[in-house]
Design a protein around this motif. Structure first.
Motif, PDB file in Angstrom:
ATOM      1  N   ARG A   1       0.905  -1.184  -0.046  1.00 19.51           N
ATOM      2  CA  ARG A   1       0.045   0.022   0.103  1.00 19.51           C
ATOM      3  C   ARG A   1       0.865   1.183  -0.163  1.00 19.51           C
ATOM      4  O   ARG A   1       0.507   2.062  -0.470  1.00 19.51           O
ATOM      5  N   VAL A  52      -0.340  -0.379  -4.423  1.00 23.06           N
ATOM      6  CA  VAL A  52      -1.874  -0.732  -4.505  1.00 23.06           C
ATOM      7  C   VAL A  52      -2.639  -1.341  -3.210  1.00 23.06           C
ATOM      8  O   VAL A  52      -1.630  -1.775  -2.282  1.00 23.06           O
ATOM      9  N   ASP A  53      -3.599  -1.178  -2.874  1.00 25.02           N
ATOM     10  CA  ASP A  53      -4.300  -1.859  -1.883  1.00 25.02           C
ATOM     11  C   ASP A  53      -4.890  -3.404  -2.427  1.00 25.02           C
ATOM     12  O   ASP A  53      -5.812  -3.209  -3.175  1.00 25.02           O
ATOM     13  N   ASP A  61      -8.617  -4.242  -3.102  1.00 28.04           N
ATOM     14  CA  ASP A  61      -9.066  -3.728  -4.330  1.00 28.04           C
ATOM     15  C   ASP A  61      -9.046  -4.982  -5.165  1.00 28.04           C
ATOM     16  O   ASP A  61      -7.918  -5.382  -5.690  1.00 28.04           O
ATOM     17  N   GLU A  69      -9.058  -4.898  -8.348  1.00 29.57           N
ATOM     18  CA  GLU A  69      -8.358  -4.621  -9.488  1.00 29.57           C
ATOM     19  C   GLU A  69      -6.831  -4.452  -9.427  1.00 29.57           C
ATOM     20  O   GLU A  69      -6.046  -4.409 -10.296  1.00 29.57           O
ATOM     21  N   ALA A  70      -6.518  -4.612  -8.203  1.00 40.34           N
ATOM     22  CA  ALA A  70      -4.992  -4.148  -7.606  1.00 40.34           C
ATOM     23  C   ALA A  70      -4.052  -5.278  -8.321  1.00 40.34           C
ATOM     24  O   ALA A  70      -3.167  -4.911  -9.026  1.00 40.34           O
ATOM     25  N   GLN A 122      -3.452  -4.849 -12.033  1.00 46.42           N
ATOM     26  CA  GLN A 122      -2.776  -3.642 -12.430  1.00 46.42           C
ATOM     27  C   GLN A 122      -1.254  -4.057 -12.136  1.00 46.42           C
ATOM     28  O   GLN A 122      -0.489  -3.594 -12.890  1.00 46.42           O
ATOM     29  N   GLU A 167     -10.947 -11.989   2.061  1.00 47.53           N
ATOM     30  CA  GLU A 167     -10.380 -11.237   0.942  1.00 47.53           C
ATOM     31  C   GLU A 167      -8.908 -10.982   0.795  1.00 47.53           C
ATOM     32  O   GLU A 167      -8.425 -11.046  -0.288  1.00 47.53           O
TER      33      GLU A 167
END
Length: 267
Positions: free
Chosen positions: A39, A57-58, A61, A63-64, A67, A113
């Protein structure tokens, strides 16, 4: 020993501290290009040299992961190694919890998650570029708790047990295509999970009426019945991960390597 990382591209999640930082430092030192995912960065990560790219990135998420993989391919031309190290307490969560009744539905959801679904997404994103390079290596950081169910942190242990199952399934499907998938299962490691303010050492100290240093140096190894009476050093886990990620382990897939100071006693 030459681990044959020169020219290889790796992604390491949770790379700013603890095990992930040690893995990143080790792979860079062995000649790999590394995409460090976390992060935010840290002074220790920022001072590393070599072919290093930090992708902030987190992992909560969805989508992370995609990406981060796209950045690795864009920056370094492909992907050979994925180390799914990020795990443990989700952002904003303090562990341990001492009873099955402690985590509510939302606690279970965020635990899975962070510790399972983020890994699934990263693997899903990583497989196509690995196949394009002729194969690769995925190392998922699990936990000895996955194989030693207990009331403490039951949601975490369940998520890691599921991760072990997924790892085995992946190893079966993708070994013929050149992708090896293994787990490393640490025991208690002297990381921020234990040492930061409000972390596990402070929580256990409050329960035991002790101080945090006593927990870290004596009570935690005793409570977890460690054969080697100390917490594991992050570098010790990183060394095992590097060996599994290396072509030196070309015949190893679907394995689970314990680096746990003797936490697991089962045959």
């Amino acid at each position: 020993m030459d681990l044959h990382f020169s020219g290889r591209v790796a992604i390491v999640t949770g790379a700013s501290k603890g095990i992930g930082l040690a893995v990143t430092r080790t792979l860079l030192g062995e000649g790999a290009s590394v995409v460090a995912v976390s992060r935010k960065t840290s002074p220790e990560l920022a001072e590393l040299g070599g072919d290093l790219l930090h992708v902030p990135v987190d992992l909560m998420d969805p989508e992370a992961p995609g990406q981060a993989v796209a950045r690795a391919v864009e920056e370094f031309g492909g992907l050979d190694i994925l180390v799914n190290n990020a795990g443990g307490p989700p952002p904003g969560v303090a562990l341990p919890r001492f009873s099955f009744m402690a985590p509510a539905d939302e606690d279970w959801r965020v635990m899975f998650e962070f510790n399972l679904f983020a890994v699934v997404r990263f693997v899903r994103a990583a497989i196509p570029p690995m196949l394009a390079r002729g194969g690769g290596s995925i190392v998922n950081v699990s936990s000895g708790s996955a194989r030693l169910p207990a009331p403490m942190n039951v949601d975490y242990s369940a998520a890691k047990a599921a991760l072990n199952n997924v790892t085995k399934a992946l190893s079966e499907e993708y070994a013929p295509q050149g992708i090896r998938v293994n787990t490393v299962s640490p025991g208690p490691v002297r990381t921020a999970w234990w040492t930061e303010e409000g972390g596990a050492a402070d929580i256990i100290a409050g329960q035991a009426g002790a101080d945090r240093d006593s927990v870290l140096d004596r009570l935690a190894p005793e409570m977890m019945n460690l054969s080697i009476p100390r917490l594991v050093d992050p570098q010790e886990v990183a060394d095992a991960i590097a060996l599994l990620a290396s072509p030196r382990s070309a015949a190893t897939t679907g394995a689970d390597l314990a680096v746990d100071a003797g936490f697991l006693k089962q045959v």
